[in-house]
Write a protein that holds these residues in place. Sequence first.
Motif, PDB file in Angstrom:
ATOM      1  N   ARG A  21       1.071  -1.560   0.075  1.00  0.00           N
ATOM      2  CA  ARG A  21      -0.332   0.263   0.247  1.00  0.00           C
ATOM      3  C   ARG A  21       0.768   1.560   0.260  1.00  0.00           C
ATOM      4  O   ARG A  21      -0.002   2.256  -0.884  1.00  0.00           O
ATOM      5  N   ILE A  22       1.969   1.381   0.951  1.00  0.00           N
ATOM      6  CA  ILE A  22       2.609   2.132   0.452  1.00  0.00           C
ATOM      7  C   ILE A  22       3.178   2.770  -0.592  1.00  0.00           C
ATOM      8  O   ILE A  22       3.595   3.688  -1.157  1.00  0.00           O
ATOM      9  N   ILE A  23       4.367   1.033  -0.880  1.00  0.00           N
ATOM     10  CA  ILE A  23       4.229   2.054  -2.325  1.00  0.00           C
ATOM     11  C   ILE A  23       4.276   2.191  -3.385  1.00  0.00           C
ATOM     12  O   ILE A  23       3.670   3.410  -4.332  1.00  0.00           O
ATOM     13  N   ASP A  24       2.067   1.372  -3.840  1.00  0.00           N
ATOM     14  CA  ASP A  24       2.126   2.458  -3.800  1.00  0.00           C
ATOM     15  C   ASP A  24       1.236   3.809  -3.759  1.00  0.00           C
ATOM     16  O   ASP A  24       0.709   4.752  -5.070  1.00  0.00           O
ATOM     17  N   MET A  25       1.531   4.677  -2.696  1.00  0.00           N
ATOM     18  CA  MET A  25       1.144   5.582  -2.332  1.00  0.00           C
ATOM     19  C   MET A  25       1.660   6.754  -2.689  1.00  0.00           C
ATOM     20  O   MET A  25       1.632   7.239  -3.311  1.00  0.00           O
ATOM     21  N   LEU A  26       3.894   5.709  -3.007  1.00  0.00           N
ATOM     22  CA  LEU A  26       4.269   6.893  -3.096  1.00  0.00           C
ATOM     23  C   LEU A  26       4.384   6.622  -5.027  1.00  0.00           C
ATOM     24  O   LEU A  26       4.782   8.605  -4.491  1.00  0.00           O
ATOM     25  N   ARG A  27       3.547   6.045  -4.929  1.00  0.00           N
ATOM     26  CA  ARG A  27       3.596   6.419  -6.896  1.00  0.00           C
ATOM     27  C   ARG A  27       3.122   8.065  -6.893  1.00  0.00           C
ATOM     28  O   ARG A  27       2.610   8.590  -8.098  1.00  0.00           O
ATOM     29  N   HIS A  28       1.916   7.854  -5.706  1.00  0.00           N
ATOM     30  CA  HIS A  28       0.835   9.161  -6.421  1.00  0.00           C
ATOM     31  C   HIS A  28       1.424  10.079  -5.431  1.00  0.00           C
ATOM     32  O   HIS A  28       0.807  11.666  -5.559  1.00  0.00           O
TER      33      HIS A  28
END
Length: 765
Positions: free
Chosen positions: A407-414
């Motif tokens: 989830r954090i990795i996906d958040m960092l993309r945005h």
Amino acid sequence: MDAHTLECLEFESVRELLAGYAMTGLGKSLAAHVHPVTRFALLERWLNQVTELQRLIVERGLPPYGGITDVRAIVQRCGPPLRVGVEDMSQLGLTLRGTHGVAAYLRDLPADHPELQHLAGRIGDFQTIADRIAAVIDERGQVRDDASPKLLRIRRSIEEASERIGGVMDGLLRDTGIRKLLQYSNHTFHGDRMVLPLRAECRGRVPGIVHRTSDSGATLYVEPAAIVELNNQISNLRSEEQEEVGRLLWTLSNEVHVNTAEIERTLDALAVLDLITAKVRFARDYGLVVPELTTDHTLNVRGARHPLLLALARQRQQQGESAVEVVPIDYRLGLDFNLLIITGPNTGGKTVALKTIGLLSLMLQAGLPVPADRGSRMGLFGNVLIDVGDEQSLQQSLSTFSAHIRRIIDMLRHAGPHALLLIDELGAGTDPDEGAALGVAILDELARLQCRGVITTHLGVLKVFALTRGNAENACVDFDAETLRPTYHLRIGQAGHSNAIDIASKLGLPKRLAGAARRNISRSHRMLHTALEGTRSAKQQAEVARREADVARDTARQSATAADAVRVQLERQQADFQKWVQRVVHLQPGDAVRVRDFDRDGRIVRLRLDQHRAEVDVGAFTVEVPLGDVLPPETPPPPPKPPRPVAVAAPPPRPRKRDRSAPRSAPATRGAPGTAPSPATRPNDPQRPSQRPPRASEERERPMPPPLTVEQAAQLKPLDAVYVRRFHRVGRIVRILPDKKLAVVDVGALEVEVTFDGLAAVPAR
């Protein structure tokens, strides 16, 4: 907006709260689908709608939604083929009639209500269609007998045939020979046809048609031959009635179908207005405010409360349970730092603070007021993303940790300057050293991307991050070590402590073990604690100074706003005065006006501009009133005056202006113009009542006194007390006009001309 964020922050529950305040189905359906947006202009428009309606409700009350329902599906069915029944058309008529009331509510809006003016322009006038529907369908939702001449004739024929059938049936039931053949001595119905309950063994004894047999077979339901033709006639008339009703519905449906686009546009506008009304009512009950909207992606919020905690507190209060205090928090982001790291013990309120920050941002971007104090400033974010920590059992740790990392990795993309990231328990769920190292790396990446972030953690290493980075700040949620309870106050600039050893001691851990635990704390941890404590005092002073500056700025802003409001009000009063002056100077005898105190329309008889007075014919009499009481015709009546307090002592006599047109032969005791004669100058006046004049309500309870004769009225003198029959009040003579058989009488606020037969002697007390 991210669906996972909406779910974690329970935005759907806020929608449900909002929908509960809508007053129509139109508003409820719209409230159930509100969602955050990122367009500044659209959001600014939504919030302006709320503030405009809040001001308008103070002046006019809530909009009238009586009779309005969601009839959009009915409108769609009004097109061919006809699929609308009487009940549907009745509902549609009530809604169209209700739109007229809302349009009247939004009429003549002030210039500072541009959003509501735009909304009012989308509401059409369908009074004509509503009247036509009302001419066909009554208030009970039934087609009127006089909806058309043909329908009236058909229903009268049905009524006459029914009366004839009733007469024939009554004759059969009175026949003792037939009555003894019946199972019971009453008729009944098979469908819409009247039948007799004949015993089965008497089959054929009553000529007629057997329609059915009872379940037991003991009773035959027979339609007597004498009424078969009449029943057939009624059946035919019923068919004609349905055809005529269908024709009327088709006519009405066709008119609605022709105006479908305008009606749907009006219903959409009503839905928006009801949604705005729901926001205002929601804000009133929950103490929500419209914050100042900014474009710089910053937050500076004071007194923030979680709306669902407020709802829980209201529910407990309504159920009579003990009150629950929702502790407000102050927070800021994007001003002097971009990352806020919240630390503290478990159950201390860190996650609640995190969710409060995120949910208030979602509410604002959905066009809703937020539970915060006035003066708060909030910006927009292109993304609001959250990862909620969930420390569980050892068996689930690896899977939980993996899910959070994904989830954090996906958040960092945005992530970026326009994003707000909320991370709960960063670095938890794995080895503390590795979790701390990973947490620092993630915080460095967030700082590099310049995004706004709120992070909660237990790890002490992450507290040092804010001390070594200029764009991050520590915060803690207070915890009372004496009571072992959190206070839920958020303190920016201070790092929190887990207080694990102190809590364990309070819970009964032996002192020997507590001491051993303290000795086991590493030297580096003690140094970190000392460094954090060293910065606490300076941080506290800085926060106090910032808070005082914010208060001073808000006070100055409020003073400027109040001054602007006074200026606008003064300009409006000046404009109203100029408009009044222009209207008065152009009045001519015969112009229609309204007299304020009489609440009646009349016509100008004569103007006395030098005396600021006007004579107005109000029908049965002429009154002389100040120019300030002359209003445009058909002006709504003034609001009722508040009840007078009960007087402790008799009030002094009210001064009265002297009419300059009175004869100079009036007694000198009247005094100077504009003053009332002293009671001492006429102690022996037999006509002067010894007490106050009776009120009108008291006079109406007495019988009407007989009128004075012409001779008695002609002998009256100025200042004589008389009873004015039309007003049910005691007044005083100003002057007598014997040629016209009129008297000018002072009845309090007015001087009126009264015919002699409208006067009477003052009734005895």
